[in-house]
Design an enzyme around this catalytic site. Structure first.
Site, short mmCIF file in Angstrom:
data_model
loop_
_atom_site.label_atom_id
_atom_site.label_comp_id
_atom_site.label_asym_id
_atom_site.label_seq_id
_atom_site.Cartn_x
_atom_site.Cartn_y
_atom_site.Cartn_z
N CYS A 81 0.77 -1.05 0.02
CA CYS A 81 0.12 0.02 0.03
C CYS A 81 1.14 1.24 0.01
O CYS A 81 1.77 1.39 0.81
CB CYS A 81 -0.68 0.20 1.25
SG CYS A 81 -2.12 1.45 1.45
N CYS A 99 -9.07 -0.83 1.92
CA CYS A 99 -8.30 0.48 1.71
C CYS A 99 -8.71 1.06 0.27
O CYS A 99 -8.89 0.18 -0.70
CB CYS A 99 -7.05 0.58 2.00
SG CYS A 99 -6.07 1.96 1.42
N CYS A 127 -4.88 1.04 -2.06
CA CYS A 127 -4.43 -0.22 -2.37
C CYS A 127 -5.26 -1.34 -2.85
O CYS A 127 -4.96 -2.27 -3.56
CB CYS A 127 -3.39 -0.71 -1.47
SG CYS A 127 -4.26 -1.32 0.06
N CYS A 148 -18.43 -32.25 17.83
CA CYS A 148 -19.05 -32.70 16.58
C CYS A 148 -18.20 -32.72 15.51
O CYS A 148 -18.25 -33.57 14.71
CB CYS A 148 -20.31 -31.61 16.36
SG CYS A 148 -19.89 -30.04 15.87
#
Length: 348
Positions: free
Chosen positions: A41, A68, A71, A318
């Site tokens: 970024c 963002c 970016c 489970c």
């Protein structure tokens, strides 16, 4: 969220240096701005203490971070799809919206194309993305705690109405309308396999599920309606106990959970859940095995349904139920988690 300190330091260094080889390896959530970014970024780099690192974009979304705008972490590097961008922007305009077929038509977008492009770009469908964003917003309140919620409501969340709607959809009532008639408390728990939500009263644990479990919202809604209860963010002794026990479980030092449980189910379902608790760590059983143990050898389909109705993941194991042919079968928290849990429990 990534907890390993050495790994976090490594990722922060890669972030500061904008190292492209880390693209897709991690995403960074910036607590001071509420956005999450890719490693390259171009924005000003945050302080280390303001960074949380995630392995997937979905984890960052579920932690309440928004993508963002610089970016664009939800698009393939250097290849931004117009459909992906349009849909992400639509979600940000109304994060709590539940998308239906007509919503795609209104944007002149083919639903199957949207699904395929989102899956190709970052490993989840658009519906999964929208749900993760919605859940992240609502569960941010759980993670933050009651006092901070009141402050956010008073000062204005991204939009106070949006916050109230998101909270209401998950918890059943706006925070300011809750009373003390019958209240359960919910907390966000960070675990080795991703965030979980725990719900309890002051004495017993009612629900423990992975936040990204499909159908979690419906589970919470059913619990709330069945008990005619409000669910608010908060801490209780059962939640503190289960958090401690989960930490010990993932460290490999605990094999039996002792947190008091409140089981909500038919007598048959509860008999199945009791059989599950008798499966030792490292062991597995099939639905047919459990039906046989209950003296109802033809009831394996009913056993499978009771297994799926379990609302206390890991504690009522489970994940230890597999197919008769030895294959893993299904699991609400995802097959990858099921395989990890079984392998974890087999370790000495």
């Amino acid at each position: 969220m990534i907890h390993n300190e050495e790994r976090k330091i490594e990722y922060y260094k890669a972030l500061v240096e904008k190292r492209s080889e880390y693209e897709g390896v991690f995403y960074v959530g910036v607590k001071s701005t509420g956005v999450f970014c890719r490693p390259t970024c171009p924005a000003r780099k945050p302080k280390y203490e303001n960074c949380e690192f995630y392995e997937t974009a979905q984890q960052a979304l579920l932690a309440s971070f928004r993508p963002c705008q610089r970016c664009r972490p939800l698009s393939h590097p250097n290849q931004v799809s117009d459909i992906v961008r349009l849909l992400v922007e639509a979600v940000e305009q109304n994060p709590e919206k539940r998308w239906k077929g007509r919503d795609f038509k209104a944007l002149s977008i083919d639903e199957s194309t949207a699904r395929r492009q989102f899956k190709k770009r970052f490993g989840m469908t658009f519906v999964e993305y929208a749900r993760a964003r919605r859940m992240g917003l609502a569960l941010k309140s759980i993670r933050s705690g009651e006092k901070i919620i009141d402050t956010q409501l008073a000062s204005g969340y991204d939009s106070s109405s949006g916050f109230r709607d998101a909270f209401s959809r998950i918890m059943g009532a706006p925070p300011t309308l809750l009373d003390d008639s019958h209240i359960l408390k919910a907390a966000w728990l960070d675990t080795r396999l991703g965030p979980m939500i725990a719900i309890s009263d002051e004495n017993e644990l009612y629900l423990l599920e992975f936040v990204d479990r499909r159908g979690l919202e419906r589970e919470v809604e059913r619990l709330r309606k069945r008990l005619k209860a409000a669910i608010i963010p908060g801490q209780t002794k059962p939640i503190q106990w289960i958090e401690q026990e989960l930490t010990q479980y993932f460290e490999g030092t605990l094999t039996e959970f002792r947190t008091p449980l409140h089981l909500i189910g038919s007598p048959f379902q509860q008999s199945v859940w009791e059989q599950l608790r008798q499966i030792p760590p490292g062991g597995t059983r099939s639905y047919a095995d459990i039906a046989m143990a209950l003296g109802k050898p033809t009831a394996y389909r009913a056993v499978a349904q009771a297994n799926g109705a379990n609302q206390l993941a890991i504690v009522i194991p489970c994940h230890r139920v597999i197919n008769t042919n030895g294959e893993l079968g299904g699991y609400g928290g995802g097959i990858a988690r099921k395989e990890w849990l079984l392998n974890h429990e087999k370790r000495p």
